[in-house]
Scaffold this motif. Structure first.
Motif, mmCIF file in Angstrom:
data_model
loop_
_atom_site.group_PDB
_atom_site.id
_atom_site.type_symbol
_atom_site.label_atom_id
_atom_site.label_comp_id
_atom_site.label_asym_id
_atom_site.label_seq_id
_atom_site.Cartn_x
_atom_site.Cartn_y
_atom_site.Cartn_z
ATOM 1 N N THR A 222 11.488 14.839 -4.076
ATOM 2 C CA THR A 222 11.206 13.420 -4.404
ATOM 3 C C THR A 222 10.828 12.518 -3.134
ATOM 4 O OG1 THR A 222 12.808 13.418 -5.862
ATOM 5 C CG2 THR A 222 12.410 11.341 -4.870
ATOM 6 N N LEU A 223 11.402 13.227 -1.730
ATOM 7 C CA LEU A 223 10.936 13.234 -0.779
ATOM 8 C C LEU A 223 10.248 13.088 0.445
ATOM 9 C CD1 LEU A 223 14.412 13.425 1.659
ATOM 10 C CD2 LEU A 223 13.592 10.834 0.841
ATOM 11 N N ALA A 224 8.966 14.103 -0.389
ATOM 12 C CA ALA A 224 7.809 15.241 0.110
ATOM 13 C C ALA A 224 6.601 14.282 -1.084
ATOM 14 C CB ALA A 224 7.410 16.151 -0.539
ATOM 15 N N ALA A 225 7.030 13.714 -2.210
ATOM 16 C CA ALA A 225 5.772 13.143 -2.639
ATOM 17 C C ALA A 225 6.158 11.564 -2.528
ATOM 18 C CB ALA A 225 6.372 13.117 -4.448
ATOM 19 N N PHE A 226 7.540 11.046 -1.544
ATOM 20 C CA PHE A 226 7.210 9.759 -1.340
ATOM 21 C C PHE A 226 6.547 9.249 -0.201
ATOM 22 C CE2 PHE A 226 9.515 6.130 0.780
ATOM 23 C CZ PHE A 226 9.581 4.928 0.315
ATOM 24 N N LEU A 227 6.811 10.510 0.816
ATOM 25 C CA LEU A 227 5.845 10.760 2.082
ATOM 26 C C LEU A 227 4.443 10.570 1.977
ATOM 27 C CD1 LEU A 227 8.404 12.315 4.064
ATOM 28 C CD2 LEU A 227 8.539 9.991 3.921
ATOM 29 N N ALA A 228 3.673 11.613 0.839
ATOM 30 C CA ALA A 228 2.825 11.564 0.920
ATOM 31 C C ALA A 228 2.378 10.130 0.195
ATOM 32 C CB ALA A 228 2.258 13.451 0.237
ATOM 33 N N LYS A 229 1.710 9.442 0.460
ATOM 34 C CA LYS A 229 2.066 7.940 -0.459
ATOM 35 C C LYS A 229 0.734 8.071 -1.016
ATOM 36 C CE LYS A 229 1.791 4.672 1.413
ATOM 37 N NZ LYS A 229 2.220 2.841 2.449
ATOM 38 N N ASP A 230 0.076 8.280 0.353
ATOM 39 C CA ASP A 230 -1.813 7.891 -0.125
ATOM 40 C C ASP A 230 -2.529 8.989 -0.811
ATOM 41 O OD1 ASP A 230 -2.079 5.671 1.978
ATOM 42 O OD2 ASP A 230 -2.319 7.225 3.941
ATOM 43 N N PHE A 231 -1.593 10.158 -0.538
ATOM 44 C CA PHE A 231 -2.227 11.086 -1.648
ATOM 45 C C PHE A 231 -1.713 11.170 -3.102
ATOM 46 C CE2 PHE A 231 -1.184 15.112 -3.862
ATOM 47 C CZ PHE A 231 -2.374 15.750 -3.951
ATOM 48 N N LEU A 232 -0.723 10.772 -2.776
ATOM 49 C CA LEU A 232 0.225 10.438 -4.356
ATOM 50 C C LEU A 232 -1.063 9.337 -5.563
ATOM 51 C CD1 LEU A 232 3.065 10.828 -6.159
ATOM 52 C CD2 LEU A 232 4.125 9.700 -4.951
ATOM 53 N N PHE A 233 -0.803 8.205 -4.050
ATOM 54 C CA PHE A 233 -0.977 7.385 -5.151
ATOM 55 C C PHE A 233 -2.843 6.941 -5.291
ATOM 56 C CE2 PHE A 233 3.044 6.079 -5.500
ATOM 57 C CZ PHE A 233 3.280 5.250 -6.065
ATOM 58 N N HIS A 234 -3.680 7.486 -3.891
ATOM 59 C CA HIS A 234 -4.562 6.938 -4.257
ATOM 60 C C HIS A 234 -5.537 7.901 -4.466
ATOM 61 C CE1 HIS A 234 -8.858 7.349 -2.359
ATOM 62 N NE2 HIS A 234 -9.001 6.060 -2.523
ATOM 63 N N ASP A 235 -4.824 8.949 -4.687
ATOM 64 C CA ASP A 235 -5.853 11.100 -5.116
ATOM 65 C C ASP A 235 -4.974 10.951 -6.105
ATOM 66 O OD1 ASP A 235 -7.287 10.927 -3.288
ATOM 67 O OD2 ASP A 235 -5.892 12.109 -1.925
ATOM 68 N N LEU A 236 -4.278 10.633 -6.709
ATOM 69 C CA LEU A 236 -3.078 11.508 -8.389
ATOM 70 C C LEU A 236 -2.910 10.541 -9.252
ATOM 71 C CD1 LEU A 236 -1.825 14.498 -9.491
ATOM 72 C CD2 LEU A 236 -0.048 13.747 -7.763
ATOM 73 N N ILE A 237 -2.228 9.723 -8.831
ATOM 74 C CA ILE A 237 -2.398 8.741 -9.752
ATOM 75 C C ILE A 237 -2.737 7.824 -10.285
ATOM 76 C CG2 ILE A 237 -0.641 6.914 -10.509
ATOM 77 C CD1 ILE A 237 0.698 9.280 -10.019
ATOM 78 N N LEU A 238 -3.943 7.170 -9.345
ATOM 79 C CA LEU A 238 -5.334 6.569 -9.645
ATOM 80 C C LEU A 238 -6.429 6.822 -9.103
ATOM 81 C CD1 LEU A 238 -4.557 3.629 -6.693
ATOM 82 C CD2 LEU A 238 -3.218 3.806 -8.983
ATOM 83 N N GLY A 239 -6.543 8.358 -9.271
ATOM 84 C CA GLY A 239 -7.524 8.911 -9.370
ATOM 85 C C GLY A 239 -8.400 8.525 -11.406
ATOM 86 N N PRO A 240 -7.715 8.655 -12.230
ATOM 87 C CA PRO A 240 -8.499 8.472 -13.605
ATOM 88 C C PRO A 240 -8.608 7.279 -13.647
ATOM 89 C CG PRO A 240 -5.635 9.753 -13.461
ATOM 90 C CD PRO A 240 -6.580 9.413 -12.644
ATOM 91 N N SER A 241 -8.084 5.801 -12.390
ATOM 92 C CA SER A 241 -8.383 4.952 -12.807
ATOM 93 C C SER A 241 -9.900 4.371 -12.009
ATOM 94 C CB SER A 241 -7.400 3.610 -12.706
ATOM 95 O OG SER A 241 -8.052 3.904 -10.946
ATOM 96 N N ARG A 242 -11.129 6.234 -11.572
ATOM 97 C CA ARG A 242 -12.352 5.977 -10.512
ATOM 98 C C ARG A 242 -12.879 6.282 -11.688
ATOM 99 N NH1 ARG A 242 -8.726 5.985 -6.878
ATOM 100 N NH2 ARG A 242 -8.883 8.212 -6.446
ATOM 101 N N PRO A 243 -14.243 6.084 -11.773
ATOM 102 C CA PRO A 243 -15.493 6.973 -12.514
ATOM 103 C C PRO A 243 -15.604 8.343 -11.519
ATOM 104 C CG PRO A 243 -16.520 5.294 -11.297
ATOM 105 C CD PRO A 243 -14.989 4.765 -10.826
ATOM 106 N N ASP A 244 -15.201 8.557 -10.478
ATOM 107 C CA ASP A 244 -15.943 9.723 -9.480
ATOM 108 C C ASP A 244 -14.044 10.666 -9.866
ATOM 109 O OD1 ASP A 244 -13.576 8.347 -8.130
ATOM 110 O OD2 ASP A 244 -14.721 9.533 -6.371
#
Length: 272
Positions: free
Chosen positions: A25-47
């Motif tokens: 959980t701490l590792a995911a919390f600290l990796a905020k950019d990857f967690l949200f921009h790439d992982l969580i928000l990935g399906p919200s982008r056409p690429d």
């Protein structure tokens, strides 16, 4: 061991599992950019990977409509502490998912000493197969079920003048719920394996109640997916395949059990 000794042993397994969850959980919390921009928000982008694969498939089949050039929705946060709350809760969910194989291994270490030798032999590789099925289900939910559902629901419009402005919490809830639900549903073959070993299910019973099982599967798919037919079908089809695979697994278990009993009977008659 006394009851208190068993509780003490269980306590340390729980503590180690909790530590693993906290670490991830701490590792995911600290990796905020990857967690949200790439992982969580990935399906919200056409690429996103899934959309690009469907576009390539559409080009190969001569169906350009499969290419998703844009997703017509905007994500919004409507609460003062909304983004911080979602950061914490999402990190915890990711921590749980990443720590699941280790957590199950700790649980198995607690249960295994209480099994008979033949039960240990029958359940060899349980941690590996449970972990593999969980990961496969998680990947299916994240790359197939969730993005296709998000794309369908986000692009659905009653009228062209109505804009889709989706709350961040609703989007993340849809993504995580579908991904984790698929991960746990994919454990069906292992559940049937253990039930067959315990003599609680048989391939004959599963075949007899196949129609009832299909109805239950449709209900489960309706519960874990958004209220649209496409998402339900996307989740229903792999569960049906897993059910048929489970029937085969139960048949294999039955044949091995019968073979073992016949061998034991032959050995007993030879001794007599």
């Amino acid at each position: 061991m006394s009851f208190i000794d068993h509780l003490e042993a269980l306590r340390w397994h729980v503590i180690r599992s909790a530590i693993a969850i906290v670490v991830f959980t701490l590792a995911a919390f600290l990796a905020k950019d990857f967690l949200f921009h790439d992982l969580i928000l990935g399906p919200s982008r056409p690429d996103f990977w899934t959309y690009r694969m469907f576009c390539q498939l559409g080009q190969a089949l001569g169906s350009p409509e499969l290419c998703m050039k844009e997703l017509t929705f905007d994500l919004q946060n409507r609460q003062m502490s909304g983004q911080l709350s979602m950061h914490i809760s999402t990190s915890f969910i990711v921590g749980l998912a990443l720590a699941f194989p280790y957590t199950f291994w700790e649980l198995w270490r607690f249960i295994k000493p209480g099994l008979y030798p033949h039960e240990r032999a029958n359940s060899r590789g349980a941690v590996f197969f449970v972990s593999v099925l969980f990961i496969l289900g998680l990947l299916f939910g994240y790359f197939i079920a969730a993005p296709l559902s998000i794309n369908f629901l986000a692009s659905y419009q009653l009228d062209a003048t109505i804009e889709n402005q989706i709350d961040l919490q609703s989007y993340i809830s849809t993504l995580t719920t579908m991904s984790l639900s698929c991960a746990f549903v994919f454990e069906l073959p292992m559940i049937v394996f253990f039930l067959a070993k315990a003599g609680l299910v048989s391939p004959e019973i599963m075949k007899l109640y196949r129609k009832h099982a299909i109805v239950v599967i449709l209900i489960v798919a309706a519960v874990i997916t958004p209220p649209d037919v496409s998402s339900q079908l996307i989740v229903t089809l792999p569960i049906l395949l897993l059910y048929e695979l489970s029937i085969h697994i139960a048949s294999v278990v039955r044949r091995k059990d019968v073979s073992r009993l016949n061998q034991q009977l032959a050995d007993h008659q030879g001794v007599a």
